[in-house]
Design a protein around this motif. Structure first.
Motif, mmCIF file in Angstrom:
data_model
loop_
_atom_site.group_PDB
_atom_site.id
_atom_site.type_symbol
_atom_site.label_atom_id
_atom_site.label_comp_id
_atom_site.label_asym_id
_atom_site.label_seq_id
_atom_site.Cartn_x
_atom_site.Cartn_y
_atom_site.Cartn_z
ATOM 1 N N LEU A 36 -15.311 1.013 16.418
ATOM 2 C CA LEU A 36 -14.172 1.038 15.505
ATOM 3 C C LEU A 36 -14.458 1.992 14.354
ATOM 4 O O LEU A 36 -15.609 2.213 13.985
ATOM 5 N N GLU A 37 -13.393 2.522 13.771
ATOM 6 C CA GLU A 37 -13.512 3.257 12.508
ATOM 7 C C GLU A 37 -12.406 2.771 11.586
ATOM 8 O O GLU A 37 -11.240 2.708 11.967
ATOM 9 N N TYR A 38 -12.792 2.427 10.361
ATOM 10 C CA TYR A 38 -11.873 1.833 9.391
ATOM 11 C C TYR A 38 -11.844 2.675 8.131
ATOM 12 O O TYR A 38 -12.888 3.048 7.602
ATOM 13 N N ARG A 39 -10.643 2.960 7.621
ATOM 14 C CA ARG A 39 -10.509 3.804 6.445
ATOM 15 C C ARG A 39 -9.158 3.591 5.793
ATOM 16 O O ARG A 39 -8.253 2.982 6.374
ATOM 17 N N LEU A 40 -8.999 4.090 4.584
ATOM 18 C CA LEU A 40 -7.712 4.104 3.913
ATOM 19 C C LEU A 40 -6.955 5.345 4.355
ATOM 20 O O LEU A 40 -7.467 6.460 4.238
ATOM 21 N N LEU A 41 -5.761 5.160 4.891
ATOM 22 C CA LEU A 41 -4.939 6.285 5.338
ATOM 23 C C LEU A 41 -3.940 6.713 4.273
ATOM 24 O O LEU A 41 -3.641 7.896 4.128
ATOM 25 N N PHE A 42 -3.426 5.745 3.508
ATOM 26 C CA PHE A 42 -2.450 6.019 2.452
ATOM 27 C C PHE A 42 -2.874 5.318 1.170
ATOM 28 O O PHE A 42 -3.305 4.163 1.205
ATOM 29 N N GLY A 43 -2.741 6.017 0.036
ATOM 30 C CA GLY A 43 -2.960 5.382 -1.250
ATOM 31 C C GLY A 43 -1.884 4.348 -1.531
ATOM 32 O O GLY A 43 -0.865 4.269 -0.832
ATOM 33 N N ARG A 44 -2.089 3.545 -2.588
ATOM 34 C CA ARG A 44 -1.207 2.405 -2.821
ATOM 35 C C ARG A 44 0.248 2.805 -3.003
ATOM 36 O O ARG A 44 1.136 2.206 -2.387
ATOM 37 N N ALA A 45 0.518 3.802 -3.836
ATOM 38 C CA ALA A 45 1.914 4.166 -4.109
ATOM 39 C C ALA A 45 2.626 4.630 -2.842
ATOM 40 O O ALA A 45 3.763 4.225 -2.575
ATOM 41 N N GLU A 46 1.967 5.480 -2.055
ATOM 42 C CA GLU A 46 2.585 5.962 -0.829
ATOM 43 C C GLU A 46 2.741 4.838 0.190
ATOM 44 O O GLU A 46 3.749 4.744 0.887
ATOM 45 N N ALA A 47 1.747 3.965 0.262
ATOM 46 C CA ALA A 47 1.832 2.836 1.186
ATOM 47 C C ALA A 47 2.979 1.904 0.809
ATOM 48 O O ALA A 47 3.696 1.404 1.688
ATOM 49 N N ASP A 48 3.178 1.666 -0.482
ATOM 50 C CA ASP A 48 4.302 0.842 -0.933
ATOM 51 C C ASP A 48 5.631 1.457 -0.511
ATOM 52 O O ASP A 48 6.536 0.765 -0.031
ATOM 53 N N GLU A 49 5.749 2.772 -0.679
ATOM 54 C CA GLU A 49 6.986 3.465 -0.323
ATOM 55 C C GLU A 49 7.250 3.384 1.180
ATOM 56 O O GLU A 49 8.380 3.136 1.627
ATOM 57 N N ILE A 50 6.194 3.606 1.969
ATOM 58 C CA ILE A 50 6.346 3.543 3.423
ATOM 59 C C ILE A 50 6.717 2.143 3.863
ATOM 60 O O ILE A 50 7.576 1.961 4.747
ATOM 61 N N PHE A 51 6.106 1.121 3.260
ATOM 62 C CA PHE A 51 6.432 -0.257 3.600
ATOM 63 C C PHE A 51 7.924 -0.529 3.402
ATOM 64 O O PHE A 51 8.588 -1.117 4.267
ATOM 65 N N GLN A 52 8.458 -0.072 2.273
ATOM 66 C CA GLN A 52 9.874 -0.290 2.001
ATOM 67 C C GLN A 52 10.751 0.474 2.990
ATOM 68 O O GLN A 52 11.800 -0.029 3.431
ATOM 69 N N GLN A 53 10.345 1.686 3.364
ATOM 70 C CA GLN A 53 11.102 2.444 4.359
ATOM 71 C C GLN A 53 11.102 1.740 5.709
ATOM 72 O O GLN A 53 12.133 1.680 6.394
ATOM 73 N N LEU A 54 9.952 1.220 6.112
ATOM 74 C CA LEU A 54 9.873 0.497 7.373
ATOM 75 C C LEU A 54 10.780 -0.727 7.352
ATOM 76 O O LEU A 54 11.458 -1.035 8.342
ATOM 77 N N GLU A 55 10.806 -1.441 6.246
ATOM 78 C CA GLU A 55 11.647 -2.624 6.127
ATOM 79 C C GLU A 55 13.129 -2.275 6.277
ATOM 80 O O GLU A 55 13.908 -3.057 6.830
ATOM 81 N N LYS A 56 13.517 -1.108 5.807
ATOM 82 C CA LYS A 56 14.937 -0.706 5.842
ATOM 83 C C LYS A 56 15.334 -0.044 7.164
ATOM 84 O O LYS A 56 16.472 -0.215 7.633
ATOM 85 N N GLU A 57 14.419 0.705 7.780
ATOM 86 C CA GLU A 57 14.820 1.609 8.854
ATOM 87 C C GLU A 57 14.419 1.174 10.262
ATOM 88 O O GLU A 57 15.049 1.594 11.236
ATOM 89 N N VAL A 58 13.395 0.361 10.396
ATOM 90 C CA VAL A 58 12.961 -0.046 11.738
ATOM 91 C C VAL A 58 13.920 -1.104 12.287
ATOM 92 O O VAL A 58 14.242 -2.079 11.613
ATOM 93 N N GLU A 59 14.370 -0.905 13.528
ATOM 94 C CA GLU A 59 15.271 -1.843 14.200
ATOM 95 C C GLU A 59 14.499 -2.541 15.313
ATOM 96 O O GLU A 59 14.106 -1.919 16.295
ATOM 97 N N TYR A 60 14.297 -3.837 15.170
ATOM 98 C CA TYR A 60 13.459 -4.588 16.099
ATOM 99 C C TYR A 60 14.258 -5.044 17.319
ATOM 100 O O TYR A 60 15.487 -5.135 17.290
ATOM 101 N N PHE A 61 13.536 -5.323 18.399
ATOM 102 C CA PHE A 61 14.170 -5.777 19.626
ATOM 103 C C PHE A 61 14.872 -7.117 19.406
ATOM 104 O O PHE A 61 14.469 -7.928 18.568
ATOM 105 N N GLU A 62 15.890 -7.357 20.232
ATOM 106 C CA GLU A 62 16.617 -8.611 20.212
ATOM 107 C C GLU A 62 16.804 -9.098 21.640
ATOM 108 O O GLU A 62 16.529 -8.389 22.610
ATOM 109 N N GLY A 63 17.282 -10.329 21.799
ATOM 110 C CA GLY A 63 17.625 -10.863 23.111
ATOM 111 C C GLY A 63 16.432 -11.047 24.020
ATOM 112 O O GLY A 63 15.383 -11.558 23.609
ATOM 113 N N GLU A 64 16.579 -10.615 25.279
ATOM 114 C CA GLU A 64 15.545 -10.827 26.287
ATOM 115 C C GLU A 64 14.234 -10.110 25.957
ATOM 116 O O GLU A 64 13.174 -10.493 26.445
ATOM 117 N N GLN A 65 14.322 -9.055 25.156
ATOM 118 C CA GLN A 65 13.111 -8.305 24.817
ATOM 119 C C GLN A 65 12.279 -8.991 23.740
ATOM 120 O O GLN A 65 11.270 -8.458 23.307
#
Length: 282
Positions: A87-116
């Protein structure tokens, strides 16, 4: 995600720790009081670290906190090794950028529904105890636990994360599985990412945003009542904005899981980027 057996591995009865924000590894998946952690030595599984290594206070990083103990972007990561595990473990995004990406994911990602949202396990259909979706190149599919998933088209926030992965790791990825855990009740059981659609020996890049959760690796020979060896699990705590690269042959010998942790109230989003190939289903 299969439940087959494999071979070889090693365990260790000692408990070690990394600084704040880094992965906490233990020989057994138990909780340790935070006041004890600073006194413990480095885990023997970590074989390489960044030059900058500030001390931590043993607390788990939360969404709003810095992952101070992790190598920052563009610095070498921490390599975590055991027999059959790389394994290799590291920080990919600093806190401010990670916070922004988290909020974008919450708004834009559409999760599976129904049988999936169901999986076929041990002859029965079960609801997935989390939200899940796949994105990727259009010709690809992904099959596990009796369900075949076709990816949704790439969206800008996922392309942004993928571009950073290519820049930082040198590996390319054409598919991503996204799991959203609303709190510590949502979880994923022990499994190996060893589906036949994966390009052989290609790494899997696991990127985490949100709440810090225990992430447990267990050797295939040490699982269940019929275990043939006594090999201690390895427990990590993955920070907000972090990257865990799972390299070959990790998924041959080691299962991983995200267990229930009822004290965790915040959401977590995990993205596992993969290199997939088109497979003949006949």
């Amino acid at each position: 995600m299969r439940t087959a057996s494999g071979t070889e591995g090693s365990g260790d009865s000692r408990l070690r720790s990394l600084p704040q924000g880094g992965p906490l590894l233990s020989a057994r998946p138990v909780r340790v009081p935070s006041h004890v952690l600073p006194a413990l030595r480095m885990d023997r599984f970590v074989v390489k670290r960044s030059a900058k290594e500030p001390g931590g206070d043993g607390k788990r990083p939360r969404l709003e906190e810095e992952a101070d103990g992790l190598p920052h972007p563009s610095q070498p990561g921490q390599e975590i090794r055991a027999q059959g595990l790389s394994l290799e473990y590291r920080l990919l995004f600093g806190r401010a950028e990670a916070d922004e990406i988290f909020q974008q994911l919450e708004k834009e990602v559409e999760y599976f529904e129904g049988e999936q949202t169901k999986l076929h396990v041990f002859g029965k259909w079960h609801n997935i105890p989390r939200k899940q979706v796949t994105y990727g190149d259009p010709e690809l599919t992904y099959t596990y636990s009796g369900v075949t998933f076709s990816p949704k088209p790439w969206i800008p926030v996922l392309n942004h994360i993928r571009d950073r992965l290519v820049l930082e790791t040198g590996h390319t990825f054409n598919f991503v599985v996204i799991n959203r855990y609303k709190d510590g009740e949502d979880h994923i059981g022990e499994h190996r990412d060893d589906e036949k659609e994966l390009v052989p020996r290609s790494p899997i890049a696991s990127v985490t945003f949100g709440a810090c959760r225990d992430f447990v690796f267990r050797h295939c020979d040490s699982r269940g009542k019929n275990a043939t060896r006594h090999i201690k699990p390895i427990r990590l705590q993955l920070a907000h904005g972090s990257l865990l690269m799972m390299k070959y042959p990790t998924n041959v010998y080691w299962y991983h899981s995200l267990p229930i942790r009822r004290r965790v109230l915040a959401p977590r989003i995990n993205l596992t980027f993969r290199k997939m190939m088109v497979v003949d289903k006949k």
